[in-house]
Design a protein around this motif. Sequence first.
Motif, short mmCIF file in Angstrom:
data_model
loop_
_atom_site.label_atom_id
_atom_site.label_comp_id
_atom_site.label_asym_id
_atom_site.label_seq_id
_atom_site.Cartn_x
_atom_site.Cartn_y
_atom_site.Cartn_z
N PRO A 145 -0.47 4.55 -4.02
CA PRO A 145 0.91 4.79 -4.47
C PRO A 145 1.55 3.57 -5.14
CG PRO A 145 0.61 5.55 -2.20
CD PRO A 145 -0.65 4.82 -2.60
N SER A 146 1.33 2.37 -4.60
CA SER A 146 2.05 1.22 -5.15
C SER A 146 1.24 0.45 -6.19
CB SER A 146 2.46 0.27 -4.01
OG SER A 146 1.30 -0.24 -3.41
N ARG A 147 -0.05 0.79 -6.32
CA ARG A 147 -0.91 0.03 -7.24
C ARG A 147 -1.55 0.94 -8.28
NH1 ARG A 147 -5.14 -2.10 -3.58
NH2 ARG A 147 -4.20 -0.76 -2.01
N PRO A 148 -0.79 1.31 -9.30
CA PRO A 148 -1.37 2.16 -10.35
C PRO A 148 -2.56 1.43 -11.00
CG PRO A 148 1.01 1.92 -10.61
CD PRO A 148 0.60 0.93 -9.59
N ASN A 149 -3.65 2.14 -11.26
CA ASN A 149 -4.80 1.43 -11.86
C ASN A 149 -5.12 1.90 -13.28
OD1 ASN A 149 -6.16 3.77 -11.49
ND2 ASN A 149 -7.36 3.09 -9.74
N HIS A 150 -4.28 2.77 -13.83
CA HIS A 150 -4.40 3.16 -15.25
C HIS A 150 -5.81 3.62 -15.61
CE1 HIS A 150 -0.47 0.93 -16.55
NE2 HIS A 150 -0.35 1.51 -15.37
N GLY A 151 -6.45 4.30 -14.72
CA GLY A 151 -7.76 4.89 -15.04
C GLY A 151 -8.95 4.07 -14.61
N GLU A 152 -8.72 2.80 -14.21
CA GLU A 152 -9.86 1.99 -13.81
C GLU A 152 -10.53 2.60 -12.58
OE1 GLU A 152 -10.19 -2.10 -15.62
OE2 GLU A 152 -8.91 -2.36 -13.87
N ARG A 153 -11.83 2.42 -12.51
CA ARG A 153 -12.61 3.03 -11.44
C ARG A 153 -12.53 2.21 -10.15
NH1 ARG A 153 -15.99 6.60 -12.60
NH2 ARG A 153 -15.03 7.34 -10.68
N ILE A 154 -12.60 2.90 -9.01
CA ILE A 154 -12.59 2.23 -7.70
C ILE A 154 -13.99 2.37 -7.11
CG2 ILE A 154 -11.54 2.16 -5.40
CD1 ILE A 154 -9.09 3.65 -6.65
N ALA A 195 8.80 7.06 -13.42
CA ALA A 195 7.77 6.01 -13.35
C ALA A 195 8.36 4.65 -13.73
CB ALA A 195 6.60 6.37 -14.26
N LYS A 196 9.23 4.66 -14.75
CA LYS A 196 9.86 3.42 -15.22
C LYS A 196 10.77 2.84 -14.13
CE LYS A 196 11.39 1.85 -19.69
NZ LYS A 196 11.77 2.26 -21.02
N VAL A 197 11.54 3.71 -13.50
CA VAL A 197 12.46 3.27 -12.45
C VAL A 197 11.67 2.69 -11.27
CG1 VAL A 197 14.19 4.03 -10.75
CG2 VAL A 197 14.29 4.88 -13.11
N MET A 198 10.60 3.39 -10.87
CA MET A 198 9.81 2.92 -9.72
C MET A 198 9.22 1.55 -9.99
SD MET A 198 7.85 6.12 -7.97
CE MET A 198 6.97 6.61 -9.41
N SER A 199 8.83 1.32 -11.23
CA SER A 199 8.26 0.03 -11.57
C SER A 199 9.36 -1.04 -11.62
CB SER A 199 7.51 0.19 -12.89
OG SER A 199 7.50 -0.96 -13.60
N MET A 200 10.55 -0.68 -12.15
CA MET A 200 11.65 -1.64 -12.24
C MET A 200 12.13 -2.10 -10.87
SD MET A 200 13.81 -0.09 -15.42
CE MET A 200 15.37 -0.66 -14.81
N VAL A 201 12.19 -1.17 -9.91
CA VAL A 201 12.71 -1.54 -8.58
C VAL A 201 11.60 -2.04 -7.65
CG1 VAL A 201 14.68 0.05 -8.77
CG2 VAL A 201 12.61 0.80 -7.59
N ARG A 206 3.08 -1.96 -10.99
CA ARG A 206 3.28 -1.82 -12.44
C ARG A 206 3.54 -0.35 -12.73
NH1 ARG A 206 -2.55 -2.05 -15.56
NH2 ARG A 206 -3.86 -1.44 -13.83
N TYR A 207 3.70 -0.06 -14.01
CA TYR A 207 4.09 1.28 -14.45
C TYR A 207 3.08 2.34 -13.97
CZ TYR A 207 5.53 4.83 -17.86
OH TYR A 207 5.96 5.97 -18.46
N ARG A 208 3.57 3.39 -13.31
CA ARG A 208 2.69 4.49 -12.89
C ARG A 208 2.45 5.41 -14.08
NH1 ARG A 208 4.34 8.02 -7.76
NH2 ARG A 208 3.82 6.09 -6.65
N SER A 209 1.22 5.38 -14.58
CA SER A 209 0.89 6.19 -15.76
C SER A 209 0.77 7.66 -15.38
CB SER A 209 -0.43 5.71 -16.36
OG SER A 209 -1.48 5.97 -15.44
N HIS A 210 0.71 8.51 -16.42
CA HIS A 210 0.51 9.94 -16.18
C HIS A 210 -0.77 10.16 -15.36
CE1 HIS A 210 0.95 14.20 -18.16
NE2 HIS A 210 0.72 14.27 -16.87
N TYR A 211 -1.81 9.38 -15.70
CA TYR A 211 -3.08 9.46 -14.94
C TYR A 211 -2.85 9.17 -13.46
CZ TYR A 211 -7.48 7.93 -12.92
OH TYR A 211 -8.55 7.78 -12.08
N ASP A 212 -2.16 8.07 -13.17
CA ASP A 212 -1.92 7.70 -11.76
C ASP A 212 -1.12 8.77 -11.04
OD1 ASP A 212 -3.07 4.90 -11.53
OD2 ASP A 212 -1.79 4.68 -13.27
N HIS A 213 -0.16 9.33 -11.74
CA HIS A 213 0.64 10.41 -11.16
C HIS A 213 -0.25 11.59 -10.76
CE1 HIS A 213 3.72 13.52 -10.75
NE2 HIS A 213 2.99 14.25 -11.56
N LEU A 214 -1.13 12.01 -11.67
CA LEU A 214 -2.00 13.16 -11.37
C LEU A 214 -2.95 12.85 -10.21
CD1 LEU A 214 -2.91 14.46 -14.95
CD2 LEU A 214 -1.23 15.40 -13.35
#
Length: 294
Positions: A145-154, A195-201, A206-214
């Motif tokens: 939830p707090s660490r968007p990875n923008h598609g990078e593999r885990i 996503a922008k607000v969550m990243s700002m506060v 960092r910014y939660r991308s559409h990918y991270d959201h899904l």
Amino acid sequence: MNNYLIELGLNQWSSPPKTDSDISVLSGLEQGKVLFLPQLKFELSPNELALLTPSIVDPKRKNISLKPLTGDINGVAESSKTEEVKQLIERFYQSTQDLIRSLLPHYQNTLHSPTASLRLHPVSQWTKNASWRKDDTRLHVDAFPSRPNHGERILRIFTNINPVGESRQWRVGEPFPSLAKRFLPTLAPYSPFKAKVMSMVGITKRYRSHYDHLMLQMHDRMKESADYQTTGEQVSVAFPSGSTWICFSDQTPHAAMSGQYMLEQTYLLPVNAMANPQHSPLNVLQQLTQKTLI
Ligand SMILES: [Fe+2]
């Protein structure tokens, strides 16, 4: 070997790479199979064995974790033990580096951001008071939830170090494309504004991308569905004490059912460092949604 696992006879952390087996191993891993190394034991010295007690874990934390590149360690309750614990986890990290050079040389220069953990509590302990969202005995794919990875593999490497021979029991689920097809219609729409607000506060690092959201939505809908938990395609797997296993945990549905004492090493991998990026959750989801998700 079955549809979910690829069993390999490797019994040393460091050995010359076998190029002839690379392709099928890599391709199986990238399609969501678990690489199972039943004979790859992480040997502990008598002093290290003495560290295997849940009482050295900070009660406020689930595990002890180490960032090997900076030496930052968290979660040790007894400061007198910190250095010894650090050396143990660091030694495990170095062993996983050897293993990657031996087994997954394709990734050796591109895996990054290593984090390792020493897990001393029985699985039953940390599920006792967990909400369904944090209950890892439910099938899920990893998404933070707090660490968007923008598609990078885990990529995760696990080794069972139970000193009295207890296996770690997992359930492993269906291939990612069928999982995604099943859950995509149930996922809430993405809000770039939110996503922008969550990243700002600072809710997200960092910014939660559409990918991270899904991915997060899928993690939640999977865990939330009692029906999927019981009737979803899955197998039970026992990883014996003295064995090691590897998977892309953002792709392979998994649930930890029981067991105690484990070392775990996480790496991130850019999608374009895969041998076949089309198997990545990012590309599968982009194909299904016909959208650019990052
Ligand atoms: Fe997980």
